[in-house]
Design a protein around this motif. Structure first.
Motif, mmCIF file in Angstrom:
data_model
loop_
_atom_site.group_PDB
_atom_site.id
_atom_site.type_symbol
_atom_site.label_atom_id
_atom_site.label_comp_id
_atom_site.label_asym_id
_atom_site.label_seq_id
_atom_site.Cartn_x
_atom_site.Cartn_y
_atom_site.Cartn_z
ATOM 1 N N THR A 65 0.745 -1.372 -0.018
ATOM 2 C CA THR A 65 -0.184 -0.021 0.030
ATOM 3 C C THR A 65 0.803 1.086 -0.115
ATOM 4 O O THR A 65 1.772 1.362 0.645
ATOM 5 C CB THR A 65 -0.584 0.055 1.323
ATOM 6 O OG1 THR A 65 -1.737 -1.025 1.630
ATOM 7 C CG2 THR A 65 -1.710 1.055 1.051
ATOM 8 N N THR A 66 0.786 2.237 -0.568
ATOM 9 C CA THR A 66 1.372 3.339 -0.745
ATOM 10 C C THR A 66 -0.064 4.566 -0.533
ATOM 11 O O THR A 66 -0.873 4.321 -0.005
ATOM 12 C CB THR A 66 2.212 3.504 -2.611
ATOM 13 O OG1 THR A 66 1.317 4.217 -3.589
ATOM 14 C CG2 THR A 66 2.828 2.563 -2.837
ATOM 15 N N LYS A 67 0.915 5.497 -0.945
ATOM 16 C CA LYS A 67 -0.125 6.598 0.016
ATOM 17 C C LYS A 67 -1.578 7.097 -1.089
ATOM 18 O O LYS A 67 -2.514 7.679 -0.843
ATOM 19 C CB LYS A 67 0.202 8.156 -0.210
ATOM 20 C CG LYS A 67 -0.615 9.322 0.672
ATOM 21 C CD LYS A 67 0.994 10.411 0.381
ATOM 22 C CE LYS A 67 1.336 10.764 1.720
ATOM 23 N NZ LYS A 67 2.061 11.829 1.350
ATOM 24 N N ASN A 68 -1.125 7.056 -2.968
ATOM 25 C CA ASN A 68 -2.388 7.010 -3.680
ATOM 26 C C ASN A 68 -2.935 5.790 -3.715
ATOM 27 O O ASN A 68 -3.898 5.623 -4.892
ATOM 28 C CB ASN A 68 -1.427 7.770 -4.892
ATOM 29 C CG ASN A 68 -0.670 8.918 -4.597
ATOM 30 O OD1 ASN A 68 -1.398 9.744 -2.992
ATOM 31 N ND2 ASN A 68 -0.472 9.547 -4.614
ATOM 32 N N LYS A 106 -3.089 0.740 -3.825
ATOM 33 C CA LYS A 106 -3.042 -0.515 -3.230
ATOM 34 C C LYS A 106 -2.703 -1.143 -4.203
ATOM 35 O O LYS A 106 -3.147 -1.785 -5.502
ATOM 36 C CB LYS A 106 -4.294 -1.012 -2.984
ATOM 37 C CG LYS A 106 -5.001 -0.115 -1.265
ATOM 38 C CD LYS A 106 -5.937 -0.500 -0.603
ATOM 39 C CE LYS A 106 -6.841 -0.174 -1.227
ATOM 40 N NZ LYS A 106 -8.817 -0.039 -1.247
#
Length: 92
Positions: free
Chosen positions: A32-35, A37
């Motif tokens: 998972t990144t900030k922007n 999945k």
């Protein structure tokens, strides 16, 4: 992993058919990144990532044709895919 397979009518004379998705697909992990999945998968001996925008044969070869990612739940480590009008839930 949890996924549906077998006959819809257990008393029918048809042979049990396992979905191409459930027999050839393996869930390996989540990112998972900030922007976005991502899910790390293996399908037909190919490895890579899919997202909630992934549709087999349209923008990825890591899913069967027209299989669509419905939901990625990295907290509970679950991936939900719609394939042949059935929902398949894979768990890590």
């Amino acid at each position: 992993a949890n996924f549906k397979f077998g006959k819809k009518d257990p008393f029918s004379q048809e042979e049990i058919q396992v979905s191409k998705l459930s027999s050839d697909f393996k869930l390996n992990g989540f990112l998972t990144t900030k922007n976005k999945k991502y899910v790390f998968v293996n399908y037909l001996n190919m490895e890579g990532t899919i997202t909630e925008e992934s549709i087999g044969g349209v923008n990825t070869n890591l899913l069967p044709n027209l299989a669509k990612v419905l939901y990625i739940d990295p907290i509970n480590k679950k991936l939900t895919i719609l394939h042949e009008n059935e929902k398949f839930i894979f768990e890590l």
